[in-house]
Scaffold this active site. Structure first.
Site, PDB file in Angstrom:
ATOM      1  N   GLY A  45       0.776  -1.245   0.000  1.00 13.95           N
ATOM      2  CA  GLY A  45       0.000   0.000   0.000  1.00 13.95           C
ATOM      3  C   GLY A  45       0.805   1.290   0.000  1.00 13.95           C
ATOM      4  O   GLY A  45       0.351   2.306  -0.530  1.00 13.95           O
ATOM      5  N   GLU A 101       3.729   4.045   5.914  1.00 14.91           N
ATOM      6  CA  GLU A 101       2.463   3.323   5.746  1.00 14.91           C
ATOM      7  C   GLU A 101       1.502   4.140   4.898  1.00 14.91           C
ATOM      8  O   GLU A 101       1.629   5.358   4.785  1.00 14.91           O
ATOM      9  CB  GLU A 101       1.814   3.089   7.127  1.00 14.91           C
ATOM     10  CG  GLU A 101       1.819   1.646   7.590  1.00 14.91           C
ATOM     11  CD  GLU A 101       0.915   0.712   6.791  1.00 14.91           C
ATOM     12  OE1 GLU A 101       0.735   0.901   5.569  1.00 14.91           O
ATOM     13  OE2 GLU A 101       0.401  -0.226   7.407  1.00 14.91           O
ATOM     14  N   ASP A 102       0.532   3.445   4.327  1.00 19.02           N
ATOM     15  CA  ASP A 102      -0.505   4.138   3.570  1.00 19.02           C
ATOM     16  C   ASP A 102      -1.567   4.731   4.496  1.00 19.02           C
ATOM     17  O   ASP A 102      -1.980   5.870   4.332  1.00 19.02           O
ATOM     18  CB  ASP A 102      -1.141   3.204   2.526  1.00 19.02           C
ATOM     19  CG  ASP A 102      -1.558   1.841   3.092  1.00 19.02           C
ATOM     20  OD1 ASP A 102      -1.393   1.597   4.314  1.00 19.02           O
ATOM     21  OD2 ASP A 102      -2.040   1.006   2.308  1.00 19.02           O
ATOM     22  N   ASP A 105      -5.347   2.637  10.867  1.00 16.74           N
ATOM     23  CA  ASP A 105      -6.753   2.380  11.147  1.00 16.74           C
ATOM     24  C   ASP A 105      -6.858   2.019  12.643  1.00 16.74           C
ATOM     25  O   ASP A 105      -6.890   2.905  13.495  1.00 16.74           O
ATOM     26  CB  ASP A 105      -7.168   1.231  10.213  1.00 16.74           C
ATOM     27  CG  ASP A 105      -8.634   0.911  10.237  1.00 16.74           C
ATOM     28  OD1 ASP A 105      -9.394   1.616   9.567  1.00 16.74           O
ATOM     29  OD2 ASP A 105      -9.024  -0.047  10.909  1.00 16.74           O
ATOM     30  N   PHE A 154     -14.071   3.865   3.876  1.00 17.11           N
ATOM     31  CA  PHE A 154     -13.106   2.978   3.236  1.00 17.11           C
ATOM     32  C   PHE A 154     -12.599   3.641   1.960  1.00 17.11           C
ATOM     33  O   PHE A 154     -13.371   3.983   1.071  1.00 17.11           O
ATOM     34  CB  PHE A 154     -13.707   1.613   2.924  1.00 17.11           C
ATOM     35  CG  PHE A 154     -12.643   0.606   2.613  1.00 17.11           C
ATOM     36  CD1 PHE A 154     -11.972  -0.049   3.639  1.00 17.11           C
ATOM     37  CD2 PHE A 154     -12.262   0.366   1.302  1.00 17.11           C
ATOM     38  CE1 PHE A 154     -10.946  -0.941   3.361  1.00 17.11           C
ATOM     39  CE2 PHE A 154     -11.237  -0.535   1.016  1.00 17.11           C
ATOM     40  CZ  PHE A 154     -10.579  -1.187   2.041  1.00 17.11           C
ATOM     41  N   ARG A 167      -5.302   0.262  -6.743  1.00 15.10           N
ATOM     42  CA  ARG A 167      -4.042   0.847  -6.270  1.00 15.10           C
ATOM     43  C   ARG A 167      -3.488   1.874  -7.238  1.00 15.10           C
ATOM     44  O   ARG A 167      -2.757   2.773  -6.856  1.00 15.10           O
ATOM     45  CB  ARG A 167      -2.969  -0.240  -6.092  1.00 15.10           C
ATOM     46  CG  ARG A 167      -3.249  -1.248  -4.996  1.00 15.10           C
ATOM     47  CD  ARG A 167      -1.989  -2.083  -4.760  1.00 15.10           C
ATOM     48  NE  ARG A 167      -2.255  -3.312  -4.028  1.00 15.10           N
ATOM     49  CZ  ARG A 167      -2.315  -3.415  -2.701  1.00 15.10           C
ATOM     50  NH1 ARG A 167      -2.152  -2.349  -1.964  1.00 15.10           N
ATOM     51  NH2 ARG A 167      -2.540  -4.566  -2.123  1.00 15.10           N
TER      52      ARG A 167
END
Ligand code: IMP
Ligand code: MG
Length: 182
Positions: A45, A101-102, A105, A154, A167
């Site tokens: 990601g 990181e993307d 959460d 999301f 992506r």
């Protein structure tokens, strides 16, 4: 693919501004370190984010990859991580690491990875994320560098996937809920 997107949440221009801001901060924060600076791109990601960010870092950096999973192919967090690809380094004490990181959460992935690298003797470990959903947190975790806080939606694009798709979108968009509930 575009038909599956409800709204654009972070445009290409906003992403460009985010990487400018974070890279400037990293350039400042690490300019006097006498250790190696190592960026750890968390596959898959954070690939695009890492590329855009590292172009703007003007210090010598090394690039490493790790692959971890805290999710299956769906969209609910399992609360666990598995390390599928680890660093091929014996001694971590000669390096300052920034994990890239993307999205954060529950916070499980980055808090566990940070502990893991510290336990292996890293000189320092910081975390950098493009996106953060603070309302979803299950553990006490705050990223050191954060592109943007977003609501509990999301999202896909700019590296982020749903079931390995989307992506390649150049922006971050909210996925229509009917795509992942059908
Ligand atoms: P955490 O361990 O719960 O913080 O999960 C972080 C990981 O969950 C990210 O690296 C993503 O792979 C995935 N994730 C969380 N939210 C989203 C989202 O909105 N879109 C795509 N992936 C997500
Ligand atoms: Mg991920």
């Amino acid at each position: 693919m575009l038909n599956d997107i409800e709204t654009v949440l972070v445009s290409e221009e906003e992403i460009d501004n985010i990487t400018d801001r974070i890279a400037t901060q990293i350039n400042e924060d690490y300019k006097n370190t006498n250790k190696k600076l190592v960026l750890i791109c968390i596959l898959k990601g954070s690939l695009m984010f890492t590329c855009e960010l590292m172009k703007k870092i003007h210090l010598p950096v090394e690039l490493d990859f790790m692959k971890v999973s805290s999710y299956g192919s769906g969209y609910m967090s399992s609360g666990q991580i598995n390390i599928h690809l680890d660093l091929r380094r014996e001694d971590l004490s000669d390096a300052d690491f920034i994990i890239i990181e993307d999205i954060v959460d529950s916070g499980n992935t980055l808090s566990r990875l940070t502990s893991y690298l510290r336990a292996r003797g890293a000189n320092s470990v910081k975390t950098c994320t493009l996106l953060d959903k603070p309302s979803r947190r299950e553990v006490d975790f705050v990223p050191d560098y954060c592109g943007m806080q977003i609501p509990d939606k999301f999202v896909v694009g700019f590296g982020l996937d749903y079931d390995e798709k989307y992506r390649n979108l150049p922006f971050v968009g909210v996925l229509k809920p009917e795509i992942y509930t059908k």
